[in-house]
Scaffold this motif. Structure first.
Motif, PDB file in Angstrom:
ATOM      1  N   LEU A   1      28.774  41.669  47.041  1.00 34.93           N
ATOM      2  CA  LEU A   1      29.667  40.908  47.910  1.00 34.93           C
ATOM      3  C   LEU A   1      29.514  41.399  49.350  1.00 34.93           C
ATOM      4  CD1 LEU A   1      32.873  40.877  45.666  1.00 34.93           C
ATOM      5  CD2 LEU A   1      31.392  38.914  46.176  1.00 34.93           C
TER       6      LEU A   1
ATOM      7  N   GLN B   1      37.954  42.790  41.077  1.00 33.95           N
ATOM      8  CA  GLN B   1      37.335  42.535  39.778  1.00 33.95           C
ATOM      9  C   GLN B   1      35.919  43.074  39.724  1.00 33.95           C
ATOM     10  OE1 GLN B   1      37.833  38.263  39.679  1.00 33.95           O
ATOM     11  NE2 GLN B   1      39.900  38.379  38.810  1.00 33.95           N
ATOM     12  N   ALA B   2      35.257  43.106  40.873  1.00 39.20           N
ATOM     13  CA  ALA B   2      33.866  43.555  40.909  1.00 39.20           C
ATOM     14  C   ALA B   2      33.740  45.081  40.936  1.00 39.20           C
ATOM     15  CB  ALA B   2      33.153  42.958  42.124  1.00 39.20           C
TER      16      ALA B   2
ATOM     17  N   GLU C   1      46.179  36.474  45.066  1.00 38.21           N
ATOM     18  CA  GLU C   1      44.736  36.259  45.159  1.00 38.21           C
ATOM     19  C   GLU C   1      44.133  37.021  46.332  1.00 38.21           C
ATOM     20  OE1 GLU C   1      43.659  31.886  44.215  1.00 38.21           O
ATOM     21  OE2 GLU C   1      45.763  31.877  44.817  1.00 38.21           O
TER      22      GLU C   1
ATOM     23  N   PRO D   1      33.235  32.482  48.982  1.00 40.51           N
ATOM     24  CA  PRO D   1      33.171  33.279  47.748  1.00 40.51           C
ATOM     25  C   PRO D   1      32.189  34.440  47.815  1.00 40.51           C
ATOM     26  CG  PRO D   1      32.104  31.152  47.447  1.00 40.51           C
ATOM     27  CD  PRO D   1      32.802  31.089  48.756  1.00 40.51           C
TER      28      PRO D   1
ATOM     29  N   GLY E   1      34.029  39.638  49.977  1.00 42.42           N
ATOM     30  CA  GLY E   1      35.054  40.335  49.204  1.00 42.42           C
ATOM     31  C   GLY E   1      36.120  40.980  50.045  1.00 42.42           C
TER      32      GLY E   1
ATOM     33  N   HIS F   1      39.930  40.080  48.707  1.00 43.22           N
ATOM     34  CA  HIS F   1      40.130  39.050  47.695  1.00 43.22           C
ATOM     35  C   HIS F   1      40.118  39.678  46.313  1.00 43.22           C
ATOM     36  CE1 HIS F   1      39.595  35.319  45.397  1.00 43.22           C
ATOM     37  NE2 HIS F   1      40.061  34.704  46.482  1.00 43.22           N
ATOM     38  N   ARG F   2      40.813  39.050  45.413  1.00 43.83           N
ATOM     39  CA  ARG F   2      40.884  39.562  44.048  1.00 43.83           C
ATOM     40  C   ARG F   2      39.488  39.731  43.447  1.00 43.83           C
ATOM     41  NH1 ARG F   2      44.669  42.378  41.601  1.00 43.83           N
ATOM     42  NH2 ARG F   2      46.158  41.134  42.817  1.00 43.83           N
ATOM     43  N   ARG F   3      38.526  38.921  43.884  1.00 42.59           N
ATOM     44  CA  ARG F   3      37.171  39.027  43.344  1.00 42.59           C
ATOM     45  C   ARG F   3      36.545  40.398  43.638  1.00 42.59           C
ATOM     46  NH1 ARG F   3      36.111  35.794  48.104  1.00 42.59           N
ATOM     47  NH2 ARG F   3      36.689  33.914  46.978  1.00 42.59           N
TER      48      ARG F   3
ATOM     49  N   GLN G   1      39.285  32.859  50.897  1.00 40.43           N
ATOM     50  CA  GLN G   1      39.370  31.954  49.758  1.00 40.43           C
ATOM     51  C   GLN G   1      38.203  30.965  49.740  1.00 40.43           C
ATOM     52  OE1 GLN G   1      41.314  32.360  47.358  1.00 40.43           O
ATOM     53  NE2 GLN G   1      42.074  30.472  46.429  1.00 40.43           N
TER      54      GLN G   1
END
Length: 296
Positions: free
Chosen positions: A215, A188-189, A82, A109, A112, A183-185, A106
């Motif tokens: 982010l 993904q973005a 993650e 949110p 990033g 972060h994995r987010r 974590q």
């Protein structure tokens, strides 16, 4: 929460072993989720790492693909993590703050990318969180003559963020890939790192794309490393210089290009800067080369 560590190596065996030893000392639980991506070192790096740290994963490339492409390969290998930490082989963890940094990512949110506190070998702060580059940075960057002659001028201070003591967490434009957590987010973005950056500037580009995706990028002083600038590129100085300046031009073309006159001026300035840096290094390194060639 799974934390993965990615270390990209190129002919820096001893430095890489020191970096891994710092993980073993301060965060031993992360060794099984640490990946060393070797860009065809041919200096025994892979064998030394495999022998000293058998739980560390190793990816061997048959040629030097550059830093960004190697990082992307590490990201693929750690697909279940993650939080990912990029750690230069010439950097060493100074504490176990990587866990607190990952927890911060974590639980925030909106963030990033996170950059930790980076120290020079003498313990002073290394300016690793900065403003995004612009045209005036050609005159007021970290290596410029004006910055060296007038280190307290407001333009250099603004870009390098030296007016701030680096002891508090805050949003910034970009952070150094020498010690960067993402972060994995963020992936993904915006997707992976741009592999067209061979060496340097890929961290600036990635952080800019993270901002563009909505982010934030934060500086977090609760995790620290000691970083020897240039330690991982000393075996290929000219190639690193060329890669850095090509990266500058790519970044400009992606994010700042628009005025034809400024395009020509910028391209000429980058080329001139590369020529000056290469010439300066050649003259500075000449005495050492002559000493090595003298018979003993």
């Amino acid at each position: 929460m799974t934390i993965g560590v990615i270390i990209v190596t190129y002919r820096c065996r001893d430095l890489a072993l020191a970096a891994l030893h710092s993980i073993q000392t301060h965060a031993p639980d992360l060794l099984p989720t640490t990946v060393v991506v070797d860009n065809a070192s041919l200096d025994g790096t892979v064998q030394a790492v495999r022998q000293a740290f058998p739980t560390v994963r190793i990816i061997e490339h048959r040629r030097n693909l550059g830093f960004a492409a190697a990082v992307n390969r590490g990201i693929q290998e750690l697909a279940q993590a993650e939080v990912l930490c990029l750690l230069n082989p010439d950097a060493e963890l100074l504490d176990d703050g990587i866990f607190a940094a990952a927890h911060y990512l974590q639980t925030h949110p909106e963030v990033g990318v996170l950059g930790g506190r980076i120290l020079n070998p003498d313990g002073s702060i290394q300016p690793s969180a900065r403003a995004f580059p612009s045209h005036y940075n050609a005159l007021f960057n970290r290596h410029s003559l004006l910055t060296k002659l007038f280190p307290h001028n407001r333009w250099s201070r603004q870009y390098l963020m030296t007016d701030w003591d680096h002891h508090d967490t805050r949003p910034v434009d970009w952070v150094s890939g020498a010690f960067m957590l993402l972060h994995r987010r963020a992936l993904q973005a915006v997707g992976p790192f741009d592999p067209a950056y061979f060496f340097s500037i890929e961290d600036v580009d990635f952080c800019r794309r993270v901002h563009q995706a909505g982010l934030q990028v934060h500086y977090y002083p609760g995790a620290a490393v000691r970083h020897r600038i240039g330690g991982s590129s000393r075996r290929a100085v000219y190639r690193a210089m060329a890669g850095h300046h090509r990266g500058m031009w790519r970044y400009y073309r992606k994010h700042l290009r628009g005025n034809p006159f400024l395009d020509i001026l910028t391209a000429s300035g980058i080329a001139l800067r590369l020529a000056l840096h290469a010439t300066s290094y050649t003259f500075r390194a000449a005495p050492a080369r002559l000493l090595r060639r003298q018979p003993r």
